[in-house]
Motif scaffolding. Structure first.
Motif, PDB file in Angstrom:
ATOM      1  N   VAL A 174     -57.559  20.028 -38.596  1.00 24.40           N
ATOM      2  CA  VAL A 174     -56.512  20.873 -39.169  1.00 24.40           C
ATOM      3  C   VAL A 174     -56.801  22.347 -38.878  1.00 24.40           C
ATOM      4  CG1 VAL A 174     -55.415  21.604 -41.310  1.00 24.40           C
ATOM      5  CG2 VAL A 174     -55.922  19.185 -40.934  1.00 24.40           C
TER       6      VAL A 174
ATOM      7  N   LYS B  35     -49.178  20.043 -43.163  1.00 21.26           N
ATOM      8  CA  LYS B  35     -49.458  20.221 -44.587  1.00 21.26           C
ATOM      9  C   LYS B  35     -49.858  18.876 -45.179  1.00 21.26           C
ATOM     10  CE  LYS B  35     -44.498  19.806 -45.314  1.00 21.26           C
ATOM     11  NZ  LYS B  35     -43.265  20.515 -45.718  1.00 21.26           N
ATOM     12  N   PRO B  36     -50.555  18.899 -46.309  1.00 22.91           N
ATOM     13  CA  PRO B  36     -50.966  17.628 -46.926  1.00 22.91           C
ATOM     14  C   PRO B  36     -49.749  16.810 -47.356  1.00 22.91           C
ATOM     15  CG  PRO B  36     -52.203  19.462 -47.841  1.00 22.91           C
ATOM     16  CD  PRO B  36     -51.085  20.061 -47.041  1.00 22.91           C
TER      17      PRO B  36
ATOM     18  N   TYR C  15     -53.911  15.056 -44.872  1.00 26.72           N
ATOM     19  CA  TYR C  15     -52.990  15.558 -43.859  1.00 26.72           C
ATOM     20  C   TYR C  15     -52.486  14.419 -42.976  1.00 26.72           C
ATOM     21  CZ  TYR C  15     -54.042  20.469 -44.824  1.00 26.72           C
ATOM     22  OH  TYR C  15     -54.159  21.704 -45.411  1.00 26.72           O
TER      23      TYR C  15
END
Length: 199
Positions: A57, A75-76, A82
């Motif tokens: 990430v 984004k998570p 993620y």
């Protein structure tokens, strides 16, 4: 003495069995980014020789070649998890295994970006990217295999009409595409997809 000899022989067999089951680092298959993110942004050495874990990430976020649209989707999806798959393997004959990263959407897990990073004097640099969604890249026996699904009119997002798989090999400092294979998802008599030669 016989009992001692028997015990030593059993111990030797046990140790030999423990040391002979490993196959080393794999060069295919996704390793989820949540595991890759633990080690931090810089590569860390591993017992697997050429393998060095990366924070996928962080690598994507600081890469100027990754588009703003993909970064916005990065984004998570659930807590700290993620929507990123990471694979390690030898694609470019670098001293350290190359890193293949796929970014997917949270809602339907559609691939929106695929990237390959190569170690250059301790720094992983972007040597391949595809942001033609939906896309997914993987390591197939030392070759970079990139799958791009396609849709005909009125196809729902969950049911593409087929895909085009392109192999890429590393030559003269870059990835060179090979002959693609086109697969149509229309069912044959046995219910499997029909491969159709690319035009």
């Amino acid at each position: 003495m016989i009992a001692v000899g028997t015990a030593l022989a059993a111990l030797a067999l046990f140790l030999a069995a423990c040391g002979s089951g490993g196959t080393g680092a794999r060069d295919e298959g996704p390793a989820h980014a949540s595991a890759a993110a633990v080690a931090g942004a810089s590569p860390s050495a591993s017992a697997f020789g050429k393998f060095r874990r990366v924070d996928a990430v962080a690598l994507l976020k600081r890469d100027p070649q990754v588009s703003p649209a993909v970064k916005r989707e990065l984004k998570p999806c659930d807590g700290d998890d993620y929507q990123v798959d990471v694979s390690y393997g030898d694609l470019t004959d670098a001293p350290v295994d190359d890193v293949v990263i796929n970014v997917m959407t949270c809602a339907d897990w559609v691939g929106i970006g695929s990237y390959v990073y190569r170690d250059d004097n301790g720094v992983f640099k972007n040597v391949f990217k595809s942001e033609e969604s939906p896309v997914y890249a993987e390591i197939d026996r030392g070759t970079l295999s990139v799958t791009r699904q396609y849709y005909e009119q009125d196809d729902p997002i969950s049911s593409p009409s087929g895909d085009v798989v392109t192999p890429y090999t590393w030559k003269a400092g870059r990835f060179v595409p090979g002959k693609p294979t086109r697969n149509e998802y229309g069912k044959s008599a046995d219910g499997s997809p029909r491969p159709v030669p690319a035009t």
